[in-house]
Design an enzyme around this catalytic site. Sequence first.
Site, mmCIF file in Angstrom:
data_model
loop_
_atom_site.group_PDB
_atom_site.id
_atom_site.type_symbol
_atom_site.label_atom_id
_atom_site.label_comp_id
_atom_site.label_asym_id
_atom_site.label_seq_id
_atom_site.Cartn_x
_atom_site.Cartn_y
_atom_site.Cartn_z
ATOM 1 N N ARG A 3 4.942 0.540 -9.290
ATOM 2 C CA ARG A 3 3.956 -0.463 -9.680
ATOM 3 C C ARG A 3 4.360 -1.049 -11.021
ATOM 4 O O ARG A 3 4.842 -0.340 -11.905
ATOM 5 C CB ARG A 3 2.556 0.155 -9.800
ATOM 6 C CG ARG A 3 1.829 0.356 -8.478
ATOM 7 C CD ARG A 3 1.477 -0.977 -7.810
ATOM 8 N NE ARG A 3 0.760 -0.802 -6.558
ATOM 9 C CZ ARG A 3 1.328 -0.810 -5.349
ATOM 10 N NH1 ARG A 3 2.629 -0.964 -5.226
ATOM 11 N NH2 ARG A 3 0.585 -0.675 -4.257
ATOM 12 N N GLU A 26 2.225 -9.582 -11.363
ATOM 13 C CA GLU A 26 2.698 -10.180 -10.110
ATOM 14 C C GLU A 26 1.800 -11.304 -9.628
ATOM 15 O O GLU A 26 0.578 -11.128 -9.666
ATOM 16 C CB GLU A 26 2.691 -9.077 -9.030
ATOM 17 C CG GLU A 26 4.039 -8.492 -8.776
ATOM 18 C CD GLU A 26 4.002 -7.341 -7.798
ATOM 19 O OE1 GLU A 26 4.373 -6.235 -8.222
ATOM 20 O OE2 GLU A 26 3.593 -7.535 -6.641
ATOM 21 N N HIS A 77 8.657 -7.602 -4.486
ATOM 22 C CA HIS A 77 7.826 -6.506 -3.943
ATOM 23 C C HIS A 77 8.164 -6.249 -2.454
ATOM 24 O O HIS A 77 7.299 -6.382 -1.576
ATOM 25 C CB HIS A 77 6.340 -6.834 -4.116
ATOM 26 C CG HIS A 77 5.453 -5.614 -4.126
ATOM 27 N ND1 HIS A 77 4.366 -5.472 -4.936
ATOM 28 C CD2 HIS A 77 5.507 -4.468 -3.403
ATOM 29 C CE1 HIS A 77 3.773 -4.308 -4.715
ATOM 30 N NE2 HIS A 77 4.454 -3.667 -3.783
ATOM 31 N N GLY A 108 9.499 -3.361 -1.192
ATOM 32 C CA GLY A 108 9.680 -1.934 -0.876
ATOM 33 C C GLY A 108 9.475 -1.575 0.584
ATOM 34 O O GLY A 108 10.315 -0.935 1.215
HETATM 35 C C1 DGY Z 1 2.345 -0.054 -1.100
HETATM 36 O O1 DGY Z 1 2.254 0.387 0.030
HETATM 37 O O2 DGY Z 1 1.833 0.508 -2.068
HETATM 38 C C2 DGY Z 1 3.106 -1.328 -1.277
HETATM 39 O O3 DGY Z 1 3.502 -1.485 -2.590
HETATM 40 C C3 DGY Z 1 2.267 -2.508 -0.841
HETATM 41 O O4 DGY Z 1 0.995 -2.365 -1.345
#
Ligand code: DGY
Length: 328
Positions: free
Chosen positions: A247, A276, A294, A296
């Site tokens: 984060r 963001e 973002h 991930g």
């Molecule tokens: C998560 O799953 O925490 C991703 O960052 C999207 O919110």
Amino acid sequence: MSAARPDRRVVVVTRRLPAAVEEGLAREFDARLNADDHPFSKSELENALRTADGLLPTVTDRLTAQVLAVEPLRVRVIANYGVGFNHIDAAAAKGRGVVVTNTPDVLTDDTADDAIMLMLMVARRGGEGERHVRSGAWTGWRPTHMLGTRVSGKTLGLVGLGRIGRAVAHRARHGFGMRVIFHDPYPPPAAVVAELGAEPRSSVDDVLREADFVSLHSPATPETRHLIDARRLALMKRGAFLINNARGDIVDETALAAALTQGTIAGAGLDVFEREPAVTPDLLAMENVVLLPHLGSATEETRVAMGLRALDNLRAFFVGAPPRDRVA
Ligand code: DGY
């Protein structure tokens, strides 16, 4: 959008989701889908809390105590699409009798892959090299061109050894022969740590002093806000790289930009940002910083799995069973 039926629970879905997930939601609920995928405003969130039985939000929806204070409150369950739920005031939700769930496990591997991608890209100058070729500036192979930093065999320092941290440790150790050190205030059982071959350190500072690559895998909490600040960046090796796909607010982005400008550290790979989608402007101009939007969990497979997991949680809640992923 399916036609409203009085016997069906109303579920507001704040963003477009993969088709298989939207179809599943529409089969089981009176699903109010977001056809144009616009980000919900505060008043749209409040309206959803007043008019739906369930809410399926994402990381871009700020469900603060103020928003959750709406009257009358109809929503009984918030099934977050994502593992991180720092955008939801879980205590306020609990205080209002609203159950909150998330979607762990299903995104672990892809998020770990993303962290490894950031590490390789920034160390081996992947983003910079791609820009170089696309711009037409490449004049051909030469021994001294665009030399990066070796990843294999180096020391990876993990801040947080939860599910994603462990998956990164596994890849780093078995894929790249890296030595893995970590700090986690709530470490996994010793047997898990031993199997990973990861070495504990008693503080974040110790990890930062020793690691060639530091990768952040902590949840965003008041305690981890700006965990990586100017003081801690100064503890890192001058040749070290910072990776963050957890984060944004775990890192003081202004301090990071200053550290990169001053050469305090060698580079950074970032998938998440403090404000963001805004990015600290100085970072945009730096070649030794890799910036991803973002991504991930952004694979077809995982985004479907996340949606089906949120659907499972909603289904369980509405049949009166304990949702598998209850976090509040
Ligand atoms: C998560 O799953 O925490 C991703 O960052 C999207 O919110």
